[in-house]
Design an enzyme around this catalytic site. Sequence first.
Site, PDB file in Angstrom:
ATOM      1  N   ARG A  79      10.655  65.623 -45.357  1.00 10.22           N
ATOM      2  CA  ARG A  79      10.847  66.630 -44.308  1.00 10.22           C
ATOM      3  C   ARG A  79      11.455  65.912 -43.109  1.00 10.22           C
ATOM      4  O   ARG A  79      10.845  64.992 -42.546  1.00 10.22           O
ATOM      5  CB  ARG A  79       9.515  67.287 -43.955  1.00 10.22           C
ATOM      6  CG  ARG A  79       9.598  68.370 -42.878  1.00 10.22           C
ATOM      7  CD  ARG A  79       8.267  69.102 -42.789  1.00 10.22           C
ATOM      8  NE  ARG A  79       8.224  70.102 -41.737  1.00 10.22           N
ATOM      9  CZ  ARG A  79       7.670  69.928 -40.545  1.00 10.22           C
ATOM     10  NH1 ARG A  79       7.080  68.761 -40.242  1.00 10.22           N
ATOM     11  NH2 ARG A  79       7.657  70.882 -39.643  1.00 10.22           N
ATOM     12  N   ASN A 156       9.806  74.055 -36.122  1.00 14.24           N
ATOM     13  CA  ASN A 156       8.493  73.409 -36.189  1.00 14.24           C
ATOM     14  C   ASN A 156       7.502  74.061 -35.234  1.00 14.24           C
ATOM     15  O   ASN A 156       7.779  74.241 -34.045  1.00 14.24           O
ATOM     16  CB  ASN A 156       8.640  71.923 -35.825  1.00 14.24           C
ATOM     17  CG  ASN A 156       7.321  71.181 -35.934  1.00 14.24           C
ATOM     18  OD1 ASN A 156       6.811  70.964 -37.023  1.00 14.24           O
ATOM     19  ND2 ASN A 156       6.754  70.797 -34.788  1.00 14.24           N
ATOM     20  N   GLU A 157       6.344  74.422 -35.755  1.00 18.05           N
ATOM     21  CA  GLU A 157       5.201  74.883 -34.963  1.00 18.05           C
ATOM     22  C   GLU A 157       5.590  75.828 -33.824  1.00 18.05           C
ATOM     23  O   GLU A 157       5.279  75.583 -32.658  1.00 18.05           O
ATOM     24  CB  GLU A 157       4.424  73.677 -34.428  1.00 18.05           C
ATOM     25  CG  GLU A 157       3.880  72.810 -35.545  1.00 18.05           C
ATOM     26  CD  GLU A 157       3.100  71.601 -35.060  1.00 18.05           C
ATOM     27  OE1 GLU A 157       2.974  71.401 -33.840  1.00 18.05           O
ATOM     28  OE2 GLU A 157       2.616  70.838 -35.930  1.00 18.05           O
ATOM     29  N   HIS A 223      -0.030  73.752 -41.023  1.00 16.98           N
ATOM     30  CA  HIS A 223      -0.255  72.360 -40.631  1.00 16.98           C
ATOM     31  C   HIS A 223      -1.757  72.157 -40.467  1.00 16.98           C
ATOM     32  O   HIS A 223      -2.410  72.927 -39.762  1.00 16.98           O
ATOM     33  CB  HIS A 223       0.488  72.037 -39.339  1.00 16.98           C
ATOM     34  CG  HIS A 223       1.982  72.069 -39.495  1.00 16.98           C
ATOM     35  ND1 HIS A 223       2.851  71.711 -38.472  1.00 16.98           N
ATOM     36  CD2 HIS A 223       2.758  72.400 -40.567  1.00 16.98           C
ATOM     37  CE1 HIS A 223       4.094  71.826 -38.912  1.00 16.98           C
ATOM     38  NE2 HIS A 223       4.057  72.257 -40.175  1.00 16.98           N
ATOM     39  N   TYR A 225      -4.720  69.894 -39.273  1.00 15.87           N
ATOM     40  CA  TYR A 225      -5.278  68.795 -38.496  1.00 15.87           C
ATOM     41  C   TYR A 225      -6.741  69.139 -38.191  1.00 15.87           C
ATOM     42  O   TYR A 225      -7.476  69.541 -39.079  1.00 15.87           O
ATOM     43  CB  TYR A 225      -4.421  68.536 -37.250  1.00 15.87           C
ATOM     44  CG  TYR A 225      -3.054  67.997 -37.586  1.00 15.87           C
ATOM     45  CD1 TYR A 225      -2.861  66.644 -37.863  1.00 15.87           C
ATOM     46  CD2 TYR A 225      -1.948  68.838 -37.669  1.00 15.87           C
ATOM     47  CE1 TYR A 225      -1.605  66.139 -38.201  1.00 15.87           C
ATOM     48  CE2 TYR A 225      -0.692  68.348 -37.997  1.00 15.87           C
ATOM     49  CZ  TYR A 225      -0.530  66.999 -38.261  1.00 15.87           C
ATOM     50  OH  TYR A 225       0.709  66.499 -38.601  1.00 15.87           O
ATOM     51  N   GLU A 252       2.359  69.924 -42.892  1.00 18.85           N
ATOM     52  CA  GLU A 252       1.962  68.684 -42.219  1.00 18.85           C
ATOM     53  C   GLU A 252       0.455  68.543 -42.359  1.00 18.85           C
ATOM     54  O   GLU A 252      -0.273  69.538 -42.384  1.00 18.85           O
ATOM     55  CB  GLU A 252       2.272  68.699 -40.715  1.00 18.85           C
ATOM     56  CG  GLU A 252       3.696  68.467 -40.322  1.00 18.85           C
ATOM     57  CD  GLU A 252       3.833  68.325 -38.804  1.00 18.85           C
ATOM     58  OE1 GLU A 252       2.828  67.991 -38.126  1.00 18.85           O
ATOM     59  OE2 GLU A 252       4.943  68.552 -38.290  1.00 18.85           O
ATOM     60  N   TRP A 281       2.276  63.885 -42.355  1.00 24.19           N
ATOM     61  CA  TRP A 281       2.897  63.416 -41.112  1.00 24.19           C
ATOM     62  C   TRP A 281       2.353  62.030 -40.830  1.00 24.19           C
ATOM     63  O   TRP A 281       1.146  61.850 -40.773  1.00 24.19           O
ATOM     64  CB  TRP A 281       2.570  64.357 -39.953  1.00 24.19           C
ATOM     65  CG  TRP A 281       3.291  63.918 -38.715  1.00 24.19           C
ATOM     66  CD1 TRP A 281       2.891  62.967 -37.813  1.00 24.19           C
ATOM     67  CD2 TRP A 281       4.567  64.371 -38.273  1.00 24.19           C
ATOM     68  NE1 TRP A 281       3.829  62.796 -36.841  1.00 24.19           N
ATOM     69  CE2 TRP A 281       4.878  63.646 -37.100  1.00 24.19           C
ATOM     70  CE3 TRP A 281       5.492  65.309 -38.752  1.00 24.19           C
ATOM     71  CZ2 TRP A 281       6.065  63.840 -36.393  1.00 24.19           C
ATOM     72  CZ3 TRP A 281       6.657  65.499 -38.050  1.00 24.19           C
ATOM     73  CH2 TRP A 281       6.946  64.784 -36.890  1.00 24.19           C
TER      74      TRP A 281
END
Length: 451
Positions: A79, A156-157, A223, A225, A252, A281
């Site tokens: 990516r 992205n995001e 994503h 986290y 991610e 990531w």
Amino acid sequence: MKTRLPTIAAALAALVLAVLVVTPRSAQAATGFHVAEGRLYDANGVEFVMRGVSHAHTWYPGRTGAFADIKSVGANTVRVVLSSGDRWTRNDAADVANVVALCRQNRLICVLEVHDTTGYGEQGGAIALDRAVDYWLSVASALTGQEPYVIVNIGNEPYGNQNYGGWAADTSRAIQRLRAAGFAHTLMVDAPNWGQDWSFTMRDNATSVFASDPDRNTLFAIHMYGVFDTAAEITDYLGRFRAARLPIVVGEFGHNHSDGDPDEATIMAYSQANGIGYLGWSWSGNGGGVEYLDMVADFDVTRLTGWGQRIIDGVDGIRQTAREATVYGSPIPTASPTVSPTVGPTTPPPGPGSCVATYSIGNQWPGGFQGEVRVTAGGTPISGWTVSWTYADGQTISQVWNATATGAGPSVTARNLAYNGGLAAGASTTFGFLGVWQGANTVPVLRCVAS
């Protein structure tokens, strides 16, 4: 370089994703990647599961050796971080064409993303998805004809933790603009809330966003986290997309983060068991306090960090699970031998207010196995189900998805979750699990009770 500032909100009431059955505008008119029934397929019609990492090309344009290094650790996808020029130096069409050439030279699938949208509405200088589309249109010459090798991650995001209510409309508009301009690529769309969708905005609007794509060729990216620090959160989120047959990828994730400690073991195990792609990531070059997310030190492939060792060489890691895309001439994979024994009555069909459960072993290796149970309602709808069994050879369950499981030792009781308990007459749902065995792995007899 990479920061996230999520505000963990109170859990919102779960809304069930409707199962979507659609017919694409042109059945397999796609010349490259396409999605069907919640799965991603390459240009040869072979299912493709992403196993790769992100590379911060826009910040390190001279580190082109990273593509060969990423391939050398077994990845099938990279990516690539690009910039529209609004926040960082613009990657023009010539540079994008070179990136695609590097991906192809190293037999990698190229996921290209515009990073300038990160945290829109909260992060100063961030751009809207419309502006990201403008960028893609400006570099279209580098992408035309690359559909078998390139997936376009629109932005992205998009959206931080403020003013994210427009995500669905903005994302649908971005998809439609790209389609109207002739983009036939699979499009990847990121969740809001710094990619982590704690508000469930992407989850609860995915059906309508997917339907807004005239090609029905959109892939959703979550994503993971600190918001995803428990197995239950991970399996529930991904499981809802699987149940709705909507395509999802972990776009991610990391082993640690300033907002919490992600459960990377579950992310990787569940993704592997369910054919879900993941992209960690990131390769190298992180700053801003998240340097621990580097997989290699100073872009040196011989210096794997702890995170690099985990995602590359650990259980369910890249080197173990990645399969190269068949568009590069790699052999088309054959299915592993499976054991699919049926237990419980199958004829006649279960009666009103009842259910039947069947057990199968999808894969088995020394000391471990992956299993699945299919629950089917009888002659009338049911609102819930409980499946129980006892292993004869001392097997134990180590992880379950799409159900909750309790029990001691070899005895297991599995119950539906909120979104898969209600079944119409004759309808089915499945849940899966990982287990441990030694010596023998005899199929147990299942008991299914409806409510």
